[in-house]
Design a protein around this motif. Structure first.
Motif, short mmCIF file in Angstrom:
data_model
loop_
_atom_site.label_atom_id
_atom_site.label_comp_id
_atom_site.label_asym_id
_atom_site.label_seq_id
_atom_site.Cartn_x
_atom_site.Cartn_y
_atom_site.Cartn_z
N VAL A 141 57.42 15.56 -15.28
CA VAL A 141 57.37 17.06 -15.70
C VAL A 141 56.34 17.53 -16.29
O VAL A 141 55.24 18.45 -16.51
CB VAL A 141 58.29 17.90 -17.05
CG1 VAL A 141 58.71 18.94 -17.84
CG2 VAL A 141 60.43 17.59 -16.15
N GLN A 142 56.08 16.42 -17.10
CA GLN A 142 54.52 16.94 -18.67
C GLN A 142 54.35 14.96 -18.62
O GLN A 142 54.94 14.73 -20.11
CB GLN A 142 55.22 17.18 -19.26
CG GLN A 142 53.57 17.77 -19.82
CD GLN A 142 53.98 18.49 -21.20
OE1 GLN A 142 55.50 20.01 -21.43
NE2 GLN A 142 53.41 19.03 -22.83
N PRO A 143 53.31 14.14 -18.26
CA PRO A 143 52.87 13.15 -18.93
C PRO A 143 52.76 13.04 -19.95
O PRO A 143 53.04 11.65 -20.44
CB PRO A 143 52.23 12.59 -17.54
CG PRO A 143 51.97 13.64 -16.83
CD PRO A 143 52.59 14.59 -16.96
N GLU A 144 52.04 14.04 -20.60
CA GLU A 144 52.00 13.71 -21.70
C GLU A 144 52.90 13.67 -22.84
O GLU A 144 52.40 13.33 -24.21
CB GLU A 144 50.34 14.46 -22.29
CG GLU A 144 50.31 15.40 -22.42
CD GLU A 144 50.62 16.21 -20.87
OE1 GLU A 144 50.14 17.99 -20.85
OE2 GLU A 144 49.96 16.20 -19.73
N LEU A 145 54.15 14.07 -22.87
CA LEU A 145 55.09 13.86 -23.20
C LEU A 145 55.56 12.38 -24.34
O LEU A 145 55.03 11.85 -23.39
CB LEU A 145 56.07 14.58 -23.14
CG LEU A 145 56.46 16.14 -22.37
CD1 LEU A 145 58.02 16.55 -21.98
CD2 LEU A 145 56.35 17.11 -23.22
N TYR A 146 55.86 11.97 -25.48
CA TYR A 146 56.03 11.03 -26.09
C TYR A 146 57.82 10.74 -25.54
O TYR A 146 58.61 12.32 -25.32
CB TYR A 146 55.88 10.94 -27.63
CG TYR A 146 54.96 11.13 -27.91
CD1 TYR A 146 54.08 10.30 -27.41
CD2 TYR A 146 54.06 12.67 -28.94
CE1 TYR A 146 52.84 10.22 -27.60
CE2 TYR A 146 52.92 11.80 -28.99
CZ TYR A 146 52.29 11.40 -28.82
OH TYR A 146 50.77 11.32 -29.29
N LEU A 147 58.63 10.25 -25.28
CA LEU A 147 59.68 9.65 -24.84
C LEU A 147 60.43 8.67 -26.26
O LEU A 147 60.12 7.75 -26.10
CB LEU A 147 60.24 8.75 -24.02
CG LEU A 147 60.90 8.10 -23.21
CD1 LEU A 147 62.15 10.00 -22.80
CD2 LEU A 147 61.30 7.91 -21.98
N TYR A 148 60.80 9.33 -26.87
CA TYR A 148 62.06 8.31 -27.74
C TYR A 148 63.00 7.82 -27.55
O TYR A 148 63.86 8.68 -26.75
CB TYR A 148 62.34 9.59 -29.04
CG TYR A 148 60.83 10.55 -30.19
CD1 TYR A 148 60.26 10.55 -29.58
CD2 TYR A 148 61.95 10.73 -31.12
CE1 TYR A 148 59.16 10.99 -30.27
CE2 TYR A 148 60.68 11.72 -32.09
CZ TYR A 148 59.56 11.09 -31.84
OH TYR A 148 58.01 11.86 -32.58
N GLY A 149 63.34 6.18 -27.51
CA GLY A 149 64.25 5.98 -27.55
C GLY A 149 64.67 4.20 -28.90
O GLY A 149 63.82 4.48 -29.22
N LEU A 150 66.24 3.93 -28.76
CA LEU A 150 66.20 2.94 -29.29
C LEU A 150 65.52 2.06 -29.23
O LEU A 150 64.56 1.77 -28.52
CB LEU A 150 67.08 2.71 -29.26
CG LEU A 150 67.52 1.41 -29.49
CD1 LEU A 150 68.26 2.10 -31.08
CD2 LEU A 150 69.35 0.97 -29.02
N ALA A 151 65.00 1.94 -30.24
CA ALA A 151 63.94 0.82 -29.90
C ALA A 151 64.28 -0.56 -29.30
O ALA A 151 65.70 -1.26 -29.95
CB ALA A 151 63.27 0.11 -31.96
N GLY A 152 62.89 -1.04 -28.89
CA GLY A 152 63.87 -2.18 -28.21
C GLY A 152 64.53 -2.75 -26.63
O GLY A 152 65.35 -3.41 -25.97
#
Length: 259
Positions: A141-152
């Motif tokens: 969709v938009q490769p420059e977006l950040y993806l937030y996810g659980l650390a590790g």
């Protein structure tokens, strides 16, 4: 005093829908205290009117806007595990990002990140195929977006493999297991009830990159962004206290940006 530390404060917003508007007042109150908003996209919560209004309010407060895709489960608020394929996960995430991004664009803004919600978030933290499907959806969709996810988690690792910028998320009011994962809500001790303990946990994660687990072990953790839940009884007071504490310790509280 700490110097050279930055931390994003994110919160899940826009989770009212239909006639249920109880969340909207608390959403508006918490926006000045956070730096990133994860806005529900209609599957686990939210509806078009709520999405539009929440985007408008986030932009007014100059808060970074993220899509918050969840499982199609309004009754269970997206917190019940569902058997889905990687392809279904991909399609759900693309669909929901597109819906939220349209409202952001219509208001002259730019989408900043994507953060999966609830059971989808937890499933992707452990399941490589689901994690890769979600990261691939964001990338396409938009490769420059950040993806937030659980650390590790698998989600962060999948983001890095696929070429999306993963942002490691920690939680102020949740306890951790020795494997670095969150204690399931179904278990005793999953939630940190005392604000002082939650604040101490955040400071330890930011300052020392470590967290003390439920069984007393100390494990490493990366804290790029901290989640504040906006629907708790004392959510507003807690958000204000944590922001004041971080700033007093010399932490630059700002929306996440890669170096």
């Amino acid at each position: 005093m700490m110097h050279g530390y930055t931390l994003d404060i994110n919160c899940d917003l826009g989770e009212s829908y239909g006639a249920y508007r109880n969340m909207m007042k608390s959403d508006e109150a918490i926006l000045p205290l956070i730096t990133s908003a994860n806005i529900a996209c209609g599957f686990h919560a939210g509806d078009p009117a709520t999405m539009r209004l929440t985007v408008e309010r986030a932009m007014k407060h100059q808060v970074a806007i993220g899509a918050h895709p969840g499982l199609p489960d309004l009754q269970g608020f997206g917190r019940r595990t569902m058997e889905i394929t990687a392809r279904e996960a991909y399609d759900m995430v693309v669909y929901q990002i597109g819906a939220l991004e349209a409202f952001v664009r219509a208001n002259g803004g730019r989408l900043h990140h994507v953060k999966p919600h609830g059971a989808l978030y937890n499933m992707a933290a452990a399941d490589i195929k689901l994690a890769e499907a979600i990261a691939e959806a964001v990338y396409q969709v938009q490769p420059e977006l950040y993806l937030y996810g659980l650390a590790g988690s698998e989600l962060i690792m999948a983001a890095n493999r696929i070429g999306v910028r993963g942002v490691s998320e920690v939680f102020a009011d949740r306890t951790y297991r020795s494997d670095g994962r969150l204690t399931p809500r179904s278990q005793d001790g999953a939630l940190i009830e005392q604000p002082e303990a939650a604040l101490a946990q955040v400071l330890r994660m930011v300052k020392y990159d470590k967290v003390i687990t439920l069984d007393g072990a100390e494990v490493p953790i990366q804290a790029d962004t901290v989640c504040i839940h906006g629907d708790g009884e004392h959510a507003l007071t807690f958000a204000q206290t944590i922001r004041e504490m971080l700033e007093a310790e010399g932490v630059d509280v700002t929306a996440y940006q890669a170096d």
